[in-house]
Design a protein around this motif. Sequence first.
Motif, PDB file in Angstrom:
ATOM      1  N   ALA B 155       0.822  -1.134  -0.020  1.00  0.00           N
ATOM      2  CA  ALA B 155      -0.127   0.026   0.054  1.00  0.00           C
ATOM      3  C   ALA B 155       0.854   1.295   0.002  1.00  0.00           C
ATOM      4  N   LYS B 156       0.580   2.180  -0.885  1.00  0.00           N
ATOM      5  CA  LYS B 156       1.477   3.427  -0.867  1.00  0.00           C
ATOM      6  C   LYS B 156       0.801   4.079   0.455  1.00  0.00           C
ATOM      7  N   LEU B 157       1.924   4.820   1.027  1.00  0.00           N
ATOM      8  CA  LEU B 157       1.604   5.411   2.394  1.00  0.00           C
ATOM      9  C   LEU B 157       1.350   7.086   1.942  1.00  0.00           C
ATOM     10  N   PRO B 158      -0.054   7.459   2.260  1.00  0.00           N
ATOM     11  CA  PRO B 158      -0.495   8.579   1.726  1.00  0.00           C
ATOM     12  C   PRO B 158       0.101   9.704   2.210  1.00  0.00           C
ATOM     13  N   ALA B 159       0.290  10.830   1.541  1.00  0.00           N
ATOM     14  CA  ALA B 159       0.865  12.151   1.894  1.00  0.00           C
ATOM     15  C   ALA B 159       0.165  12.907   2.816  1.00  0.00           C
ATOM     16  N   ASP B 160      -1.031  12.694   2.923  1.00  0.00           N
ATOM     17  CA  ASP B 160      -1.868  13.569   3.872  1.00  0.00           C
ATOM     18  C   ASP B 160      -1.744  13.050   5.212  1.00  0.00           C
ATOM     19  N   LEU B 161      -1.244  11.820   5.432  1.00  0.00           N
ATOM     20  CA  LEU B 161      -1.526  11.382   6.853  1.00  0.00           C
ATOM     21  C   LEU B 161      -0.132  10.913   7.393  1.00  0.00           C
ATOM     22  N   ALA B 162       0.162  11.112   8.796  1.00  0.00           N
ATOM     23  CA  ALA B 162       1.226  10.480   9.334  1.00  0.00           C
ATOM     24  C   ALA B 162       1.580   9.172   9.027  1.00  0.00           C
ATOM     25  N   PRO B 163       2.640   8.998   8.965  1.00  0.00           N
ATOM     26  CA  PRO B 163       3.210   7.245   8.682  1.00  0.00           C
ATOM     27  C   PRO B 163       2.536   6.512   9.518  1.00  0.00           C
ATOM     28  N   ALA B 201     -14.425  -0.331  20.592  1.00  0.00           N
ATOM     29  CA  ALA B 201     -13.584   0.759  21.061  1.00  0.00           C
ATOM     30  C   ALA B 201     -12.049   0.468  20.372  1.00  0.00           C
ATOM     31  N   GLY B 202     -11.600  -0.641  19.902  1.00  0.00           N
ATOM     32  CA  GLY B 202     -10.233  -0.824  19.428  1.00  0.00           C
ATOM     33  C   GLY B 202     -10.031  -0.656  17.985  1.00  0.00           C
ATOM     34  N   LYS B 203      -9.053  -0.547  17.470  1.00  0.00           N
ATOM     35  CA  LYS B 203      -8.675  -0.285  16.060  1.00  0.00           C
ATOM     36  C   LYS B 203      -9.602  -0.937  15.100  1.00  0.00           C
ATOM     37  N   SER B 204      -9.657  -2.444  15.181  1.00  0.00           N
ATOM     38  CA  SER B 204     -10.198  -2.959  13.943  1.00  0.00           C
ATOM     39  C   SER B 204     -11.784  -2.863  14.287  1.00  0.00           C
ATOM     40  N   GLY B 205     -12.081  -2.726  15.502  1.00  0.00           N
ATOM     41  CA  GLY B 205     -13.578  -2.560  15.917  1.00  0.00           C
ATOM     42  C   GLY B 205     -14.181  -1.345  15.641  1.00  0.00           C
ATOM     43  N   SER B 206     -13.549   0.032  15.983  1.00  0.00           N
ATOM     44  CA  SER B 206     -13.934   1.182  15.583  1.00  0.00           C
ATOM     45  C   SER B 206     -13.989   1.333  14.060  1.00  0.00           C
ATOM     46  N   LEU B 207     -13.054   0.574  13.403  1.00  0.00           N
ATOM     47  CA  LEU B 207     -13.381   0.825  11.926  1.00  0.00           C
ATOM     48  C   LEU B 207     -14.412  -0.076  11.305  1.00  0.00           C
ATOM     49  N   SER B 208     -14.622  -1.057  12.105  1.00  0.00           N
ATOM     50  CA  SER B 208     -15.756  -1.910  11.535  1.00  0.00           C
ATOM     51  C   SER B 208     -17.016  -1.410  11.745  1.00  0.00           C
ATOM     52  N   LEU B 209     -17.073  -0.552  12.950  1.00  0.00           N
ATOM     53  CA  LEU B 209     -18.326   0.014  13.285  1.00  0.00           C
ATOM     54  C   LEU B 209     -18.595   1.197  12.109  1.00  0.00           C
ATOM     55  N   PHE B 343      -7.985   6.527  16.774  1.00  0.00           N
ATOM     56  CA  PHE B 343      -6.551   5.996  16.387  1.00  0.00           C
ATOM     57  C   PHE B 343      -5.757   7.230  16.889  1.00  0.00           C
ATOM     58  N   GLU B 344      -5.781   8.365  16.865  1.00  0.00           N
ATOM     59  CA  GLU B 344      -4.878   9.378  17.200  1.00  0.00           C
ATOM     60  C   GLU B 344      -4.721   9.073  18.790  1.00  0.00           C
ATOM     61  N   GLY B 345      -5.741   8.910  19.457  1.00  0.00           N
ATOM     62  CA  GLY B 345      -5.704   8.844  21.001  1.00  0.00           C
ATOM     63  C   GLY B 345      -4.947   7.544  21.293  1.00  0.00           C
ATOM     64  N   ARG B 346      -4.912   6.571  20.395  1.00  0.00           N
ATOM     65  CA  ARG B 346      -4.317   5.155  20.667  1.00  0.00           C
ATOM     66  C   ARG B 346      -2.906   5.482  20.402  1.00  0.00           C
ATOM     67  N   ILE B 347      -2.450   6.289  19.402  1.00  0.00           N
ATOM     68  CA  ILE B 347      -0.989   6.302  18.953  1.00  0.00           C
ATOM     69  C   ILE B 347      -0.447   7.215  19.993  1.00  0.00           C
ATOM     70  N   ALA B 348      -1.212   8.223  20.350  1.00  0.00           N
ATOM     71  CA  ALA B 348      -0.419   8.995  21.686  1.00  0.00           C
ATOM     72  C   ALA B 348      -0.268   7.943  22.840  1.00  0.00           C
ATOM     73  N   ALA B 349      -1.280   7.374  23.237  1.00  0.00           N
ATOM     74  CA  ALA B 349      -1.171   6.449  24.093  1.00  0.00           C
ATOM     75  C   ALA B 349      -0.048   5.204  24.119  1.00  0.00           C
ATOM     76  N   GLU B 350       0.255   5.053  22.670  1.00  0.00           N
ATOM     77  CA  GLU B 350       0.895   4.110  22.163  1.00  0.00           C
ATOM     78  C   GLU B 350       1.136   2.517  22.638  1.00  0.00           C
ATOM     79  N   GLY B 351       0.555   1.629  21.745  1.00  0.00           N
ATOM     80  CA  GLY B 351       0.632   0.372  21.699  1.00  0.00           C
ATOM     81  C   GLY B 351      -0.329  -0.079  22.724  1.00  0.00           C
ATOM     82  N   GLN B 352      -1.397   0.279  22.917  1.00  0.00           N
ATOM     83  CA  GLN B 352      -2.452  -0.396  23.982  1.00  0.00           C
ATOM     84  C   GLN B 352      -3.329  -1.170  23.053  1.00  0.00           C
ATOM     85  N   ASP B 353      -3.406  -1.257  21.901  1.00  0.00           N
ATOM     86  CA  ASP B 353      -4.485  -2.102  21.228  1.00  0.00           C
ATOM     87  C   ASP B 353      -3.694  -3.229  20.810  1.00  0.00           C
TER      88      ASP B 353
END
Lengths: 353, 353
Positions: B155-163, B201-209, B343-353
């Motif tokens: 997948a190409k990493l989009p230019a508009d989002l942090a890697p 509330a997790g990564k895959s869960g929130s995207l699935s909702l 997602f940004e909350g999770r990344i800030a808290a790092e590696g909770q999911d």
Amino acid sequence: MPTAPSSPVGLHRVIEPAGVLPQAATRLDARPELWPDEVRISVERLNLDAASYRQLAEAHDHDGEAVKQAVLGIVGERGKMQNPVTGSGGMLVGVVDEVGPESPLGVKPGDRVATLVSLTLTPLRITDGLAWWDGKSEQVPAEGHAILFARSIVAKLPADLAPELSLAVMDVCGAPALTARVVRQYVDKGTKPVVSVIGGAGKSGSLSLAAARHTGASRTIGIVPVQAEQDKLTAAGLADVVALADARDPVALAKAVEQAGGPADITVVCVDVPGCEHGAVLATANGGTVIFFSMATSFSAAALGAEGLAADVTMLVGNGYVPGHADYALELLRSVPGVRELFEGRIAAEGQD
Amino acid sequence: MPTAPSSPVGLHRVIEPAGVLPQAATRLDARPELWPDEVRISVERLNLDAASYRQLAEAHDHDGEAVKQAVLGIVGERGKMQNPVTGSGGMLVGVVDEVGPESPLGVKPGDRVATLVSLTLTPLRITDGLAWWDGKSEQVPAEGHAILFARSIVAKLPADLAPELSLAVMDVCGAPALTARVVRQYVDKGTKPVVSVIGGAGKSGSLSLAAARHTGASRTIGIVPVQAEQDKLTAAGLADVVALADARDPVALAKAVEQAGGPADITVVCVDVPGCEHGAVLATANGGTVIFFSMATSFSAAALGAEGLAADVTMLVGNGYVPGHADYALELLRSVPGVRELFEGRIAAEGQD
């Protein structure tokens, strides 16, 4: 009659621990009085799960009397036959004794039936001390009663077939029913699918092949591991092509299916050995479906394997319950001579599958 | 350029043992020269699988230099980064260096990409001795090259989002894509389904909702285990109802889903704890579908559980690959503020999911 409300899955019969499903319970209420949606069976015979019987026999040095006392102890204590070590149960055969006025199961007193839900969740009381059992086999003649809930599954034993034959068919009847359902989904969309059955000469495999042809597969492929099974399945005439392959070798399996007219639109995995997930995925066409019936299937191997192969396949966990599954499988046995041949051969050789 | 024919799944790069898939191989050919359908990536960073990193760190008493030497040893010997103990790999980020004339992957030199197939099957050579890595984290800055096959996923990493954000989304992008596909199947037949996501509330869960709502669910239900997650998911606004329940307690889970407007036509299991199979089945309507994304799913618990409950439900193994999955998940992240927030909350808290 008890007055507390009943639950279709039997929560009202759970004594310990409170609030769990009957299968997870350590003790069930096996009293003979019925809730309005229940059915009571007069037990004739228990068929212990093979893994459970083996554990009991080995734990008691194959002393039949000790095995018998162990089974009586378990049923007396738990109110169900669930081996505490293996966690498994088995099934039973009996005659319907009383039917609650609100039971949806469609049976009547006097019907000879087999339960298709596990003994691990079926309230059971034994009243004859297993006097007619020598403790030397999984087949346990028994007197007593068992209780079926509203959502239990029960099948009438047909009068035209030997009970052993019916039971052998019912044991695997989820496979042909689900195979038929998936084939029909393709046919309804205008595609007659190529169906490959891994382990096509076994009980669930041969019925699945028959189901696939019956519901409109354009081509059926049976994959077997050894020459003797190839000969047997070829003679039974259940598949358009029968091919030899080791299902644990993904490259060899995919090649065999390819040469037999694949890749398959639908791959049905009926062979109880670990490590068949990648091969099943690789031998399936893009956009196709894999149905896993083998209890040796690894969930993560299937999920990660498909991802690693960038395979857009739908993977189904083979649910042993599909409405009408027992009747459908028995009908296949009656109408397809090759199926009956294979089953009767297996019963004669006893317990090979 | 090599002259032996290539295989879309990379069989031509397998050195030992002959004939197996690259994931099962002990040694791959990682030479930089390309077959016509391959792509070479100039590596920037490896993301080791969490289980693999943990094993290496513990085996070497958290000595960073020793861990580094171990990784170099594995890659040098195997031609890929596959931990011999855990069997797992990870993914990598890099820049496309050369594209074979027959590659179907749709990338061009200079594209910054992430590989979405596992490192366990990706030919890899490291050329900088991992000089920039201290061996103290799963994130491994690295120079070298990796090879992608015709059926790899990139997948190409989009230019508009942090890697980091893109990678976190891509890591779970199979879940929203498959959820959307299943919801669409219901909608196409004229039913707007009720969708319940266990672990919403997790990564895959929130995207699935978000995917369920986006594709036409009539009602979305998020199930979470603790109050803090309930508050977070409620604030994100991704579900019509957010309910608390222990997914390992089938009766409690079914009751919670019922009270939230269930049973669900589609249940999506995104919570990585064992023992959720029976609850998921019990909380799903007759004729409904359960999609298992959790790697903690037990195949036999799902199969036997549905049978024991006489539940006519379709159970899907969550395939991590659905065409277009990364783009779809990134689009949900961009267009649904609640997803991005989580997602940004999770990344800030790092590696909770």
